[in-house]
Design a protein around this motif. Structure first.
Motif, PDB file in Angstrom:
ATOM      1  N   HIS A 110       0.844  -1.194   0.000  1.00 31.45           N
ATOM      2  CA  HIS A 110       0.000   0.000   0.000  1.00 31.45           C
ATOM      3  C   HIS A 110       0.882   1.247   0.000  1.00 31.45           C
ATOM      4  O   HIS A 110       1.945   1.258   0.607  1.00 31.45           O
ATOM      5  CB  HIS A 110      -0.973   0.006   1.178  1.00 31.45           C
ATOM      6  CG  HIS A 110      -0.385   0.337   2.517  1.00 31.45           C
ATOM      7  ND1 HIS A 110      -0.294   1.622   2.986  1.00 31.45           N
ATOM      8  CD2 HIS A 110       0.137  -0.453   3.487  1.00 31.45           C
ATOM      9  CE1 HIS A 110       0.244   1.617   4.188  1.00 31.45           C
ATOM     10  NE2 HIS A 110       0.540   0.373   4.525  1.00 31.45           N
ATOM     11  N   ASN A 132       4.240   3.197   4.051  1.00 34.13           N
ATOM     12  CA  ASN A 132       4.830   2.002   3.485  1.00 34.13           C
ATOM     13  C   ASN A 132       5.558   2.359   2.188  1.00 34.13           C
ATOM     14  O   ASN A 132       5.449   1.638   1.197  1.00 34.13           O
ATOM     15  CB  ASN A 132       3.734   0.954   3.271  1.00 34.13           C
ATOM     16  CG  ASN A 132       4.288  -0.356   2.803  1.00 34.13           C
ATOM     17  OD1 ASN A 132       5.403  -0.756   3.117  1.00 34.13           O
ATOM     18  ND2 ASN A 132       3.513  -1.028   1.972  1.00 34.13           N
ATOM     19  N   GLU A 165      -5.311   1.767   2.337  1.00 37.44           N
ATOM     20  CA  GLU A 165      -5.101   0.675   3.299  1.00 37.44           C
ATOM     21  C   GLU A 165      -5.343   1.156   4.715  1.00 37.44           C
ATOM     22  O   GLU A 165      -6.014   0.513   5.515  1.00 37.44           O
ATOM     23  CB  GLU A 165      -3.669   0.122   3.162  1.00 37.44           C
ATOM     24  CG  GLU A 165      -3.408  -1.168   3.942  1.00 37.44           C
ATOM     25  CD  GLU A 165      -2.760  -0.960   5.311  1.00 37.44           C
ATOM     26  OE1 GLU A 165      -2.430  -1.948   5.969  1.00 37.44           O
ATOM     27  OE2 GLU A 165      -2.608   0.196   5.753  1.00 37.44           O
ATOM     28  N   GLU A 166      -4.791   2.336   4.998  1.00 37.66           N
ATOM     29  CA  GLU A 166      -4.826   2.831   6.377  1.00 37.66           C
ATOM     30  C   GLU A 166      -6.245   3.111   6.868  1.00 37.66           C
ATOM     31  O   GLU A 166      -6.498   3.116   8.051  1.00 37.66           O
ATOM     32  CB  GLU A 166      -3.983   4.117   6.499  1.00 37.66           C
ATOM     33  CG  GLU A 166      -2.515   3.948   6.107  1.00 37.66           C
ATOM     34  CD  GLU A 166      -1.682   3.263   7.184  1.00 37.66           C
ATOM     35  OE1 GLU A 166      -2.257   2.788   8.180  1.00 37.66           O
ATOM     36  OE2 GLU A 166      -0.456   3.200   7.012  1.00 37.66           O
ATOM     37  N   ASP A 191       4.710  -4.838   3.595  1.00 37.91           N
ATOM     38  CA  ASP A 191       4.252  -3.711   4.404  1.00 37.91           C
ATOM     39  C   ASP A 191       5.231  -3.486   5.550  1.00 37.91           C
ATOM     40  O   ASP A 191       5.376  -4.332   6.415  1.00 37.91           O
ATOM     41  CB  ASP A 191       2.838  -4.009   4.941  1.00 37.91           C
ATOM     42  CG  ASP A 191       2.130  -2.744   5.436  1.00 37.91           C
ATOM     43  OD1 ASP A 191       2.776  -1.679   5.498  1.00 37.91           O
ATOM     44  OD2 ASP A 191       0.929  -2.839   5.755  1.00 37.91           O
ATOM     45  N   MET A 192       5.924  -2.349   5.508  1.00 32.69           N
ATOM     46  CA  MET A 192       6.930  -1.976   6.500  1.00 32.69           C
ATOM     47  C   MET A 192       8.145  -2.898   6.447  1.00 32.69           C
ATOM     48  O   MET A 192       8.319  -3.778   7.276  1.00 32.69           O
ATOM     49  CB  MET A 192       6.308  -1.954   7.902  1.00 32.69           C
ATOM     50  CG  MET A 192       5.193  -0.934   8.007  1.00 32.69           C
ATOM     51  SD  MET A 192       4.238  -1.019   9.520  1.00 32.69           S
ATOM     52  CE  MET A 192       5.468  -0.517  10.710  1.00 32.69           C
ATOM     53  N   TYR A 239      -3.334  -5.388  14.282  1.00 33.03           N
ATOM     54  CA  TYR A 239      -2.652  -4.901  13.101  1.00 33.03           C
ATOM     55  C   TYR A 239      -3.067  -5.749  11.904  1.00 33.03           C
ATOM     56  O   TYR A 239      -3.010  -6.965  11.956  1.00 33.03           O
ATOM     57  CB  TYR A 239      -1.136  -5.011  13.323  1.00 33.03           C
ATOM     58  CG  TYR A 239      -0.348  -4.494  12.174  1.00 33.03           C
ATOM     59  CD1 TYR A 239      -0.026  -3.148  12.090  1.00 33.03           C
ATOM     60  CD2 TYR A 239       0.045  -5.346  11.150  1.00 33.03           C
ATOM     61  CE1 TYR A 239       0.674  -2.666  11.015  1.00 33.03           C
ATOM     62  CE2 TYR A 239       0.750  -4.864  10.073  1.00 33.03           C
ATOM     63  CZ  TYR A 239       1.072  -3.525  10.008  1.00 33.03           C
ATOM     64  OH  TYR A 239       1.754  -3.049   8.940  1.00 33.03           O
TER      65      TYR A 239
HETATM   66 ZN   LIG Z   1       1.105  -0.210   6.503  1.00 29.49          ZN
END
Ligand SMILES: [Zn+2]
Length: 487
Positions: A110, A132, A165-166, A191-192, A239
């Motif tokens: 994302h 991200n 996404e968030e 992601d991250m 999460y």
């Molecule tokens: Zn994220």
């Protein structure tokens, strides 16, 4: 900016030392610095800066030579409920095997983040470098290398930069409906991934979802300075990443991340803190992984799913509305009960679910009425009593087997506490020294069913403590029809 050039120099040097696949540290760095620049204003879904980020990613996909998904446009628009326009950017490398090309591996990252805020009239941007921009940079450079070796790929590989996404995994959910789930053999969310040096671990979460993948990953080279941690499932209920949109459809998924080492969801998640060498290591790893998976003759789901994707979420929260009637029960007299009155109660609830048992707590604003004879022998006209209260019920629910992944029946027992804070007695303000008790408590039972996000039931509540001061025989009893909605 100084730091930026230093990193470029340094990166060129490291690139020379490490690279297995000609991954450009310079480009990885450029993508993160561009997307996590203050000018992008935190890439909030539906914002004009979010759109600028989308155009940047589109340009990269174009230059690399990816094909737009279904030959339309790299940018796929969808709308939020407030009519704001969001965009996924989707590119594909079609598989070269005449049969396997109909099977897809989706790699998603994302690109949206949290926007910005004002502190003392100064703008403070959530740059989201780790969350991200790191994943998107990896996605782009992964696509570049795989495009060069596309003749080796039997399966089709889709590269998806997801929006929104968030604010609820909306971009991935939108795209997940565009390909029949049984054709998607694996969905991976990057992601991250920007903190490898600090975490020394690259987590691959969800390996139990797919047959044989642990062995395949173990054969992929990875520098000794860090380890790959294989986790069977994504377990966190707090999460979620874009994998969830696919896991809900039964598609095997992997979440790839260096964990929560970054200043997660703060305005300090900036580009100068990212481990760019680590990004290169991860991109190299991803190239090997996708290369391997796209060549396998079989890529089969194991049929095992994370608990949180087995239909019933371990944690639910929502709003509940109860409408019903209330009466005071007269226990030691000839009268069975007072006259019924209208009752309503509404408020938030939360529920913790295990396989068979759930605990539900509600915090309700309650408004009850009933009519009460001034004298027990009923010689005079009853007077109307109303009370406003906060009621907190806690109940234990026994839940049935899931039908269609999200439908279940329940039966519950529990107790409640009520605090009466305001009321009227025959039109006059209630006197809590003379008329009604502040505190009440009792037992309750309920039955009902839950379907998707809605639950519907009936609740019976009975006070064990007296409602009216000096008249211990009068105790409240209410029956509610309830409807709840969970987020
Ligand atoms: Zn994220």
């Amino acid at each position: 900016m100084k730091k930026f050039f230093f990193i470029l120099f340094f990166s060129a040097f490291c690139n020379f030392l490490h690279s297995q696949h000609d991954v450009s540290l310079e480009l990885l760095t450029k993508h993160v610095y561009t997307l996590a620049d203050d000018a992008m204003r935190g890439r909030y879904a539906g914002s004009s800066e979010g759109y600028q980020a989308a155009l940047y990613i589109e340009k990269q996909f174009e230059e690399i030579g990816l094909t737009p998904f279904e030959n339309t446009d790299f940018l796929q628009a969808f709308y939020l409920t407030n009519n704001k326009k969001c965009h996924n950017i989707i590119g594909i490398i079609e598989g070269k095997d005449s049969l396997l090309k109909n099977e897809y591996i989706i790699i998603g990252a994302h690109y949206d983040h949290l926007g910005y805020k004002f502190i003392n009239d100064k703008i403070d941007v959530y740059n989201g470098a780790d969350d991200n921009a790191s994943g998107v940079a990896t996605l782009i450079e992964l696509a570049r290398t795989l495009k060069k070796k596309e003749n080796e790929l039997k399966r089709s590989v889709i590269f998806a930069a997801f929006d929104a996404e968030e604010i609820g995994l909306l971009g991935s959910r939108y795209f997940s409906k565009q390909i029949p789930a049984n054709k998607v053999k694996l969905m991976i969310s990057l992601d991250m991934v920007g903190y490898l040096k600090q975490s020394k671990k690259l987590y691959v979460k969800g390996v139990a979802n797919i047959e044989n993948i642990k062995n395949l990953i173990k054969n992929i080279p990875f520098p000794q300075s860090s380890t790959i941690v294989l986790q069977n499932y994504e377990t966190s209920i707090l999460y979620a990443t874009d994998t969830e949109s696919y896991a809900k459809l039964g598609v095997p998924t992997l979440h790839i991340t260096t964990g929560m080492k970054s200043p997660y969801h703060t305005t300090k998640d900036d580009a100068d803190k990212i481990d760019y060498e680590g990004l290169m290591t991860i991109t190299n790893f991803m190239i090997d992984l996708i290369d391997t998976l796209a060549k396998q003759n079989y890529l089969s789901p194991s049929g095992k799913k994370a608990h949180k994707n087995r239909g019933l979420a371990p944690f639910q929260a929502g709003l509940i509305l109860n409408i019903g009637s209330n009466a005071g029960v007269l226990q030691k007299t000839a009268f069975h009960s007072t006259k019924l009155g209208f009752a309503i109660a509404a408020g938030p609830y939360m529920q913790i679910n295990t396989k068979r048992i759930a605990i539900r707590t509600e915090v309700l604003y309650e408004n009850k009425t009933f009519s009460f004879p001034q004298q027990i022998n009923y010689t005079s006209k009853p007077i109307k009593i109303t009370s406003q209260a906060i009621t907190v019920p806690v109940s234990l629910l026994l839940i049935s087997n899931l039908i269609e992944d999200s439908f279940y029946y329940y039966a519950g027992i529990g107790g409640f506490y009520t605090y009466n804070f305001h009321g009227k007695n025959a039109g006059k303000r209630m006197d809590f020294n003379k008329d009604i008790n502040h505190h009440e408590g009792g037992i309750q039972s309920s039955i009902g069913f839950s379907a998707y996000k809605v639950n519907i039931g009936v609740t019976f509540r009975r006070s064990l403590s007296p409602t009216i001061i000096n008249t211990p025989s009068v105790k409240n009893r209410s029956v509610y029809f309830s409807i709840g909605y969970s987020f």
